[in-house]
Design a protein around this motif. Structure first.
Motif, PDB file in Angstrom:
ATOM      1  N   GLN A 149      12.022 -47.130  -0.622  1.00 48.95           N
ATOM      2  CA  GLN A 149      10.748 -47.281   0.081  1.00 48.95           C
ATOM      3  C   GLN A 149      10.798 -46.597   1.438  1.00 48.95           C
ATOM      4  N   ARG A 150      11.866 -46.853   2.184  1.00 49.92           N
ATOM      5  CA  ARG A 150      11.969 -46.272   3.533  1.00 49.92           C
ATOM      6  C   ARG A 150      12.053 -44.748   3.474  1.00 49.92           C
ATOM      7  N   SER A 151      12.831 -44.232   2.537  1.00 51.08           N
ATOM      8  CA  SER A 151      12.983 -42.781   2.417  1.00 51.08           C
ATOM      9  C   SER A 151      11.661 -42.112   2.056  1.00 51.08           C
ATOM     10  N   VAL A 152      10.942 -42.686   1.096  1.00 53.84           N
ATOM     11  CA  VAL A 152       9.669 -42.106   0.655  1.00 53.84           C
ATOM     12  C   VAL A 152       8.607 -42.241   1.742  1.00 53.84           C
ATOM     13  N   PHE A 153       8.619 -43.348   2.445  1.00 54.75           N
ATOM     14  CA  PHE A 153       7.700 -43.540   3.571  1.00 54.75           C
ATOM     15  C   PHE A 153       7.920 -42.449   4.610  1.00 54.75           C
ATOM     16  N   ARG A 154       9.153 -42.208   4.962  1.00 50.26           N
ATOM     17  CA  ARG A 154       9.471 -41.178   5.946  1.00 50.26           C
ATOM     18  C   ARG A 154       9.021 -39.789   5.459  1.00 50.26           C
ATOM     19  N   ARG A 155       9.300 -39.483   4.209  1.00 45.64           N
ATOM     20  CA  ARG A 155       8.907 -38.169   3.669  1.00 45.64           C
ATOM     21  C   ARG A 155       7.392 -37.963   3.787  1.00 45.64           C
ATOM     22  N   GLN A 156       6.647 -38.986   3.425  1.00 45.08           N
ATOM     23  CA  GLN A 156       5.197 -38.850   3.456  1.00 45.08           C
ATOM     24  C   GLN A 156       4.683 -38.725   4.887  1.00 45.08           C
ATOM     25  N   LEU A 157       5.255 -39.495   5.800  1.00 42.06           N
ATOM     26  CA  LEU A 157       4.817 -39.425   7.191  1.00 42.06           C
ATOM     27  C   LEU A 157       5.045 -38.038   7.782  1.00 42.06           C
ATOM     28  N   VAL A 158       6.184 -37.466   7.493  1.00 42.63           N
ATOM     29  CA  VAL A 158       6.492 -36.129   8.033  1.00 42.63           C
ATOM     30  C   VAL A 158       5.425 -35.125   7.607  1.00 42.63           C
ATOM     31  N   HIS A 159       5.068 -35.147   6.330  1.00 44.93           N
ATOM     32  CA  HIS A 159       4.057 -34.201   5.847  1.00 44.93           C
ATOM     33  C   HIS A 159       2.678 -34.506   6.426  1.00 44.93           C
ATOM     34  N   ALA A 160       2.314 -35.781   6.454  1.00 42.23           N
ATOM     35  CA  ALA A 160       0.985 -36.149   6.953  1.00 42.23           C
ATOM     36  C   ALA A 160       0.818 -35.765   8.420  1.00 42.23           C
ATOM     37  N   VAL A 161       1.836 -36.012   9.220  1.00 42.89           N
ATOM     38  CA  VAL A 161       1.780 -35.668  10.633  1.00 42.89           C
ATOM     39  C   VAL A 161       1.703 -34.158  10.811  1.00 42.89           C
ATOM     40  N   LYS A 162       2.499 -33.433  10.047  1.00 43.59           N
ATOM     41  CA  LYS A 162       2.481 -31.971  10.131  1.00 43.59           C
ATOM     42  C   LYS A 162       1.099 -31.422   9.808  1.00 43.59           C
ATOM     43  N   LEU A 163       0.409 -32.046   8.842  1.00 41.65           N
ATOM     44  CA  LEU A 163      -0.917 -31.602   8.443  1.00 41.65           C
ATOM     45  C   LEU A 163      -2.024 -32.166   9.336  1.00 41.65           C
ATOM     46  N   GLY A 164      -1.665 -33.082  10.233  1.00 36.42           N
ATOM     47  CA  GLY A 164      -2.655 -33.687  11.113  1.00 36.42           C
ATOM     48  C   GLY A 164      -3.568 -34.672  10.419  1.00 36.42           C
ATOM     49  N   LYS A 165      -3.114 -35.260   9.321  1.00 38.91           N
ATOM     50  CA  LYS A 165      -3.941 -36.183   8.550  1.00 38.91           C
ATOM     51  C   LYS A 165      -3.797 -37.620   9.065  1.00 38.91           C
ATOM     52  N   PRO A 166      -4.919 -38.338   9.190  1.00 40.40           N
ATOM     53  CA  PRO A 166      -4.832 -39.767   9.500  1.00 40.40           C
ATOM     54  C   PRO A 166      -3.970 -40.481   8.468  1.00 40.40           C
ATOM     55  N   LEU A 167      -3.364 -41.592   8.906  1.00 42.96           N
ATOM     56  CA  LEU A 167      -2.423 -42.331   8.070  1.00 42.96           C
ATOM     57  C   LEU A 167      -3.041 -43.644   7.606  1.00 42.96           C
ATOM     58  N   ASP A 177      11.028 -52.628  10.198  1.00 49.87           N
ATOM     59  CA  ASP A 177      11.248 -51.285   9.672  1.00 49.87           C
ATOM     60  C   ASP A 177       9.984 -50.434   9.764  1.00 49.87           C
ATOM     61  N   THR A 178       8.818 -51.038   9.514  1.00 52.96           N
ATOM     62  CA  THR A 178       7.570 -50.284   9.653  1.00 52.96           C
ATOM     63  C   THR A 178       7.393 -49.797  11.084  1.00 52.96           C
ATOM     64  N   GLU A 179       7.612 -50.690  12.047  1.00 52.03           N
ATOM     65  CA  GLU A 179       7.457 -50.318  13.456  1.00 52.03           C
ATOM     66  C   GLU A 179       8.455 -49.240  13.850  1.00 52.03           C
ATOM     67  N   LEU A 180       9.699 -49.401  13.442  1.00 48.92           N
ATOM     68  CA  LEU A 180      10.736 -48.427  13.785  1.00 48.92           C
ATOM     69  C   LEU A 180      10.406 -47.049  13.240  1.00 48.92           C
ATOM     70  N   ILE A 181       9.995 -46.978  11.968  1.00 52.92           N
ATOM     71  CA  ILE A 181       9.728 -45.690  11.334  1.00 52.92           C
ATOM     72  C   ILE A 181       8.488 -45.033  11.937  1.00 52.92           C
ATOM     73  N   LEU A 182       7.434 -45.814  12.160  1.00 53.41           N
ATOM     74  CA  LEU A 182       6.226 -45.239  12.761  1.00 53.41           C
ATOM     75  C   LEU A 182       6.518 -44.677  14.152  1.00 53.41           C
ATOM     76  N   LYS A 183       7.231 -45.440  14.969  1.00 53.35           N
ATOM     77  CA  LYS A 183       7.511 -44.984  16.331  1.00 53.35           C
ATOM     78  C   LYS A 183       8.472 -43.805  16.342  1.00 53.35           C
ATOM     79  N   ASP A 184       9.291 -43.690  15.320  1.00 52.14           N
ATOM     80  CA  ASP A 184      10.246 -42.591  15.236  1.00 52.14           C
ATOM     81  C   ASP A 184       9.582 -41.284  14.835  1.00 52.14           C
ATOM     82  N   LEU A 185       8.582 -41.351  13.935  1.00 51.12           N
ATOM     83  CA  LEU A 185       8.057 -40.135  13.308  1.00 51.12           C
ATOM     84  C   LEU A 185       6.620 -39.782  13.670  1.00 51.12           C
ATOM     85  N   VAL A 186       5.872 -40.714  14.226  1.00 50.44           N
ATOM     86  CA  VAL A 186       4.443 -40.494  14.423  1.00 50.44           C
ATOM     87  C   VAL A 186       4.115 -40.358  15.908  1.00 50.44           C
ATOM     88  N   PRO A 187       3.445 -39.293  16.315  1.00 42.62           N
ATOM     89  CA  PRO A 187       3.034 -39.162  17.720  1.00 42.62           C
ATOM     90  C   PRO A 187       2.165 -40.343  18.152  1.00 42.62           C
TER      91      PRO A 187
END
Length: 312
Positions: A149-167, A177-187
């Protein structure tokens, strides 16, 4: 055991809500709703027939349809292509604005592949696509292993952020874990919709404080006696603006207070929810503000928030 008889289909055509405030359902699953409808009723042969019937003479203005299975259901393109022009939206959707988001739900994370990821990336360029999701973490059901779950969540966030798509984010009993991953990968200024929030108010507040363009999704589950956390999130927002989005997560979670408006049900329960039920959720939210807001103001604010997040 005999199959429980469904209430008459006519009861899905709800009493007219006494307000002209627009209804925007920011999270619905139309294909699943239609399939659930067809297991019980037969009057409407297509999803378009169902939508036109359910929302005729209502103020439903726009829908955000959510595709989150793995593999991606190919019918998404039929729905999206049918909404490309104003003429199509009038003919097929009864004038309702159809939009969609696409991602892979944490329940399906173990089935995520490069091919699925490429399908989602390709769908992001469709003119009716307004975001990536729902995606995230679900430690309540653990239908997929947590590390996956964490790995796939991270993969999707990276692409969505790169494309500028709302999440569009699903999180359940996975606060840290949700808070940590969002703060790590999302502007910090990225647009985020935390869908159907039911976790701790403290978690919600941390996300709201950190991400100024983050909004909390409110479904009919807020009306359930078993859920007090979501109500506390709303109370904590008053008297400032309500950073919420109204949604159904249809076909799930019929608002409990809706039954007060349909005495003909006499203790029965409607088998599906749909977007015209949102005013009852808004009315419950308004009741939490102790008279500071009414349902119409809640719906108008949520509609403006949908513009801010999804641009619709």
């Amino acid at each position: 055991m005999a199959k429980k008889k469904s209430p008459p289909e006519t009861l899905l055509l709800l009493p007219k809500w006494p307000s002209s405030a627009p209804i925007v359902d920011t999270h619905t699953h139309l294909a699943s709703t239609f399939e659930a409808y067809r297991t019980r009723y037969k009057d409407h042969a297509t999803v378009f027939d169902m939508v036109r019937a359910f929302y005729h003479n209502t103020t439903v203005e726009a829908l955000v349809d959510v595709w989150c299975e793995a593999p991606v259901r190919t019918v998404w393109r039929e729905f999206a292509d049918s909404a490309l022009t104003p003429e199509d939206r009038t003919l097929k959707w009864g004038g309702i604005d159809y939009w969609f988001v696409m991602g892979v739900h944490p329940h399906e994370a173990q089935h995520y592949t490069d091919d699925i990821e490429n399908d989602i990336i390709a769908a992001m360029s469709h003119p009716r696509c307004v975001g990536w999701g729902e995606m995230g973490l679900d430690y309540h059901y653990d239908n997929s292993p947590r590390d996956i779950q964490r790995s796939v969540f991270r993969r999707q966030l990276v692409h969505a952020v790169k494309l500028g798509k709302p999440l569009t984010i699903h999180t359940r009993e996975a606060d840290d874990d949700t808070e940590l991953i969002l703060k790590d990968l999302v502007p910090k200024d990225h647009k985020i919709h935390i869908h159907c929030f039911t976790d701790s108010p403290e978690f919600a507040q941390r996300l709201l404080d950190y991400f100024p363009n983050l909004y909390i999704g409110i479904t009919g589950v807020i009306t359930y006696a078993t859920n007090t956390d979501t109500s506390t999130v709303i109370k904590n927002m008053i008297p400032s603006s309500l950073r919420i989005l109204l949604e159904t997560d249809a076909p799930f979670m019929v608002p409990a207070n809706l039954y007060n408006s349909i005495p003909e049900l006499k203790g029965k329960r409607l088998p599906i929810s749909h977007s015209a039920m949102i005013p009852w959720t808004a009315d419950f939210v308004a009741g939490l503000t102790e008279g500071k807001w009414d349902a119409e103001r809640v719906m108008i604010e949520a509609r403006e928030n949908a513009k801010r997040v999804y641009g619709i």
